[in-house]
Design a protein around this motif. Structure first.
Motif, PDB file in Angstrom:
ATOM      1  N   GLU A 174       0.835  -1.207   0.000  1.00  0.00           N
ATOM      2  CA  GLU A 174       0.000   0.000   0.000  1.00  0.00           C
ATOM      3  C   GLU A 174       0.868   1.254   0.000  1.00  0.00           C
ATOM      4  O   GLU A 174       0.568   2.221  -0.699  1.00  0.00           O
ATOM      5  CB  GLU A 174      -0.937   0.021   1.224  1.00  0.00           C
ATOM      6  CG  GLU A 174      -2.187  -0.817   1.063  1.00  0.00           C
ATOM      7  CD  GLU A 174      -2.870  -0.633  -0.291  1.00  0.00           C
ATOM      8  OE1 GLU A 174      -3.166   0.527  -0.659  1.00  0.00           O
ATOM      9  OE2 GLU A 174      -3.074  -1.632  -0.999  1.00  0.00           O
ATOM     10  N   ALA A 175       1.924   1.237   0.802  1.00  0.00           N
ATOM     11  CA  ALA A 175       2.811   2.411   0.882  1.00  0.00           C
ATOM     12  C   ALA A 175       3.427   2.695  -0.493  1.00  0.00           C
ATOM     13  O   ALA A 175       3.510   3.849  -0.925  1.00  0.00           O
ATOM     14  CB  ALA A 175       3.897   2.171   1.928  1.00  0.00           C
ATOM     15  N   LYS A 201       2.211   1.811  -3.456  1.00  0.00           N
ATOM     16  CA  LYS A 201       1.158   2.290  -4.371  1.00  0.00           C
ATOM     17  C   LYS A 201       0.876   3.765  -4.143  1.00  0.00           C
ATOM     18  O   LYS A 201       0.653   4.526  -5.089  1.00  0.00           O
ATOM     19  CB  LYS A 201      -0.131   1.496  -4.162  1.00  0.00           C
ATOM     20  CG  LYS A 201      -0.099   0.114  -4.785  1.00  0.00           C
ATOM     21  CD  LYS A 201      -1.494  -0.485  -4.720  1.00  0.00           C
ATOM     22  CE  LYS A 201      -1.487  -1.981  -4.852  1.00  0.00           C
ATOM     23  NZ  LYS A 201      -2.766  -2.580  -4.440  1.00  0.00           N
ATOM     24  N   GLN A 202       0.870   4.177  -2.893  1.00  0.00           N
ATOM     25  CA  GLN A 202       0.624   5.597  -2.602  1.00  0.00           C
ATOM     26  C   GLN A 202       1.740   6.486  -3.130  1.00  0.00           C
ATOM     27  O   GLN A 202       1.481   7.584  -3.629  1.00  0.00           O
ATOM     28  CB  GLN A 202       0.470   5.802  -1.100  1.00  0.00           C
ATOM     29  CG  GLN A 202      -0.953   5.513  -0.640  1.00  0.00           C
ATOM     30  CD  GLN A 202      -1.135   5.772   0.827  1.00  0.00           C
ATOM     31  OE1 GLN A 202      -0.395   6.549   1.428  1.00  0.00           O
ATOM     32  NE2 GLN A 202      -2.119   5.121   1.429  1.00  0.00           N
ATOM     33  N   GLU A 259       2.848  -2.871 -10.009  1.00  0.00           N
ATOM     34  CA  GLU A 259       1.460  -3.212  -9.683  1.00  0.00           C
ATOM     35  C   GLU A 259       1.140  -4.646 -10.092  1.00  0.00           C
ATOM     36  O   GLU A 259       0.449  -5.364  -9.370  1.00  0.00           O
ATOM     37  CB  GLU A 259       0.497  -2.225 -10.346  1.00  0.00           C
ATOM     38  CG  GLU A 259       0.384  -0.959  -9.512  1.00  0.00           C
ATOM     39  CD  GLU A 259      -0.496   0.109 -10.135  1.00  0.00           C
ATOM     40  OE1 GLU A 259      -0.671   1.145  -9.492  1.00  0.00           O
ATOM     41  OE2 GLU A 259      -0.982  -0.102 -11.273  1.00  0.00           O
ATOM     42  N   GLU A 274       1.160   6.952  -6.696  1.00  0.00           N
ATOM     43  CA  GLU A 274       0.055   7.863  -6.949  1.00  0.00           C
ATOM     44  C   GLU A 274       0.530   9.311  -6.820  1.00  0.00           C
ATOM     45  O   GLU A 274       0.209  10.170  -7.646  1.00  0.00           O
ATOM     46  CB  GLU A 274      -1.075   7.576  -5.979  1.00  0.00           C
ATOM     47  CG  GLU A 274      -2.379   8.105  -6.511  1.00  0.00           C
ATOM     48  CD  GLU A 274      -3.544   7.629  -5.681  1.00  0.00           C
ATOM     49  OE1 GLU A 274      -3.607   6.404  -5.414  1.00  0.00           O
ATOM     50  OE2 GLU A 274      -4.357   8.479  -5.294  1.00  0.00           O
ATOM     51  N   ARG A 275       1.323   9.571  -5.779  1.00  0.00           N
ATOM     52  CA  ARG A 275       1.837  10.936  -5.594  1.00  0.00           C
ATOM     53  C   ARG A 275       2.782  11.327  -6.728  1.00  0.00           C
ATOM     54  O   ARG A 275       2.729  12.435  -7.230  1.00  0.00           O
ATOM     55  CB  ARG A 275       2.539  11.050  -4.235  1.00  0.00           C
ATOM     56  CG  ARG A 275       1.534  11.062  -3.073  1.00  0.00           C
ATOM     57  CD  ARG A 275       2.208  10.919  -1.736  1.00  0.00           C
ATOM     58  NE  ARG A 275       3.092  12.023  -1.425  1.00  0.00           N
ATOM     59  CZ  ARG A 275       3.980  12.005  -0.417  1.00  0.00           C
ATOM     60  NH1 ARG A 275       4.080  10.943   0.354  1.00  0.00           N
ATOM     61  NH2 ARG A 275       4.752  13.030  -0.197  1.00  0.00           N
ATOM     62  N   LYS A 306       5.630   1.707 -12.569  1.00  0.00           N
ATOM     63  CA  LYS A 306       4.396   1.556 -11.793  1.00  0.00           C
ATOM     64  C   LYS A 306       3.597   0.339 -12.281  1.00  0.00           C
ATOM     65  O   LYS A 306       3.152  -0.488 -11.483  1.00  0.00           O
ATOM     66  CB  LYS A 306       3.559   2.829 -11.944  1.00  0.00           C
ATOM     67  CG  LYS A 306       2.203   2.794 -11.286  1.00  0.00           C
ATOM     68  CD  LYS A 306       1.526   4.154 -11.466  1.00  0.00           C
ATOM     69  CE  LYS A 306       0.195   4.220 -10.767  1.00  0.00           C
ATOM     70  NZ  LYS A 306      -0.926   3.830 -11.621  1.00  0.00           N
TER      71      LYS A 306
END
Ligand SMILES: [Fe+2]
Ligand SMILES: [Fe+2]
Length: 156
Positions: free
Chosen positions: A12-13, A15-16, A110, A19-20, A106
């Motif tokens: 999760e970290a 992926k965030q 993913e 996103e940023r 990314k």
């Protein structure tokens, strides 16, 4: 946290961070550099925890079927660490190429995370059992601290 929770938390970290990074522009050079440093550290630490502790435990418990997953996952780490990440880190964050390379990294990560979460982690839960997962989680936590300390010493 048991080992599976810990790995999902890391995912999760990461992926965030992507996103940023995806929201930055060619004018946000400082932000891009900072996010890249953060991403590098997260990816490398996570890969070490998996390769040193989690993957070997999974492999030992899983037999032939798990063997393929194990090699595939390791190979994906290697491609990221040896090719994709170094290329991206050499790319000027003020260039338009940067965003394209971030996108490729990314997508690849993913895909890797999805395979781990859909295939390897459920299988590991079945094969290893709660007690062993807790034990591996604790080992990974303490290894993470050690890696952080070493990175701090190198930076000092
Ligand atoms: Fe992985
Ligand atoms: Fe992972």
């Amino acid at each position: 946290m048991n080992a599976v929770e810990l790995l999902k938390h890391d995912h999760e970290a990461v992926k965030q961070l992507f996103e940023r990074l995806g929201k930055t522009t060619e004018r946000g050079i400082k932000t891009r550099e900072e996010l890249m440093r953060h991403l590098h550290e997260e990816l490398m630490t996570h890969a070490r925890l998996e390769e040193e502790i989690f993957y070997p435990a999974f492999r030992a418990a899983s037999g032939k079927e798990g063997e393929v997953l194990f090699h595939e996952a390791k190979e994906e780490h290697r491609a990221v660490e040896a090719l994709i990440l170094p290329d991206l880190e050499k790319t000027d964050p003020a260039s338009s190429e940067f965003a394209g390379r971030v996108k490729v990294l990314k997508d690849m990560i993913e895909h890797h995370i999805e395979e781990e979460e859909q295939e390897m982690l459920p299988k590991a839960c079945e094969l290893l059992g709660e007690e062993r997962l807790e034990e591996l989680g604790a080992q990974m936590e303490s290894r993470r601290k050690e890696l952080k300390r070493q990175a701090g010493e190198r930076a000092a």
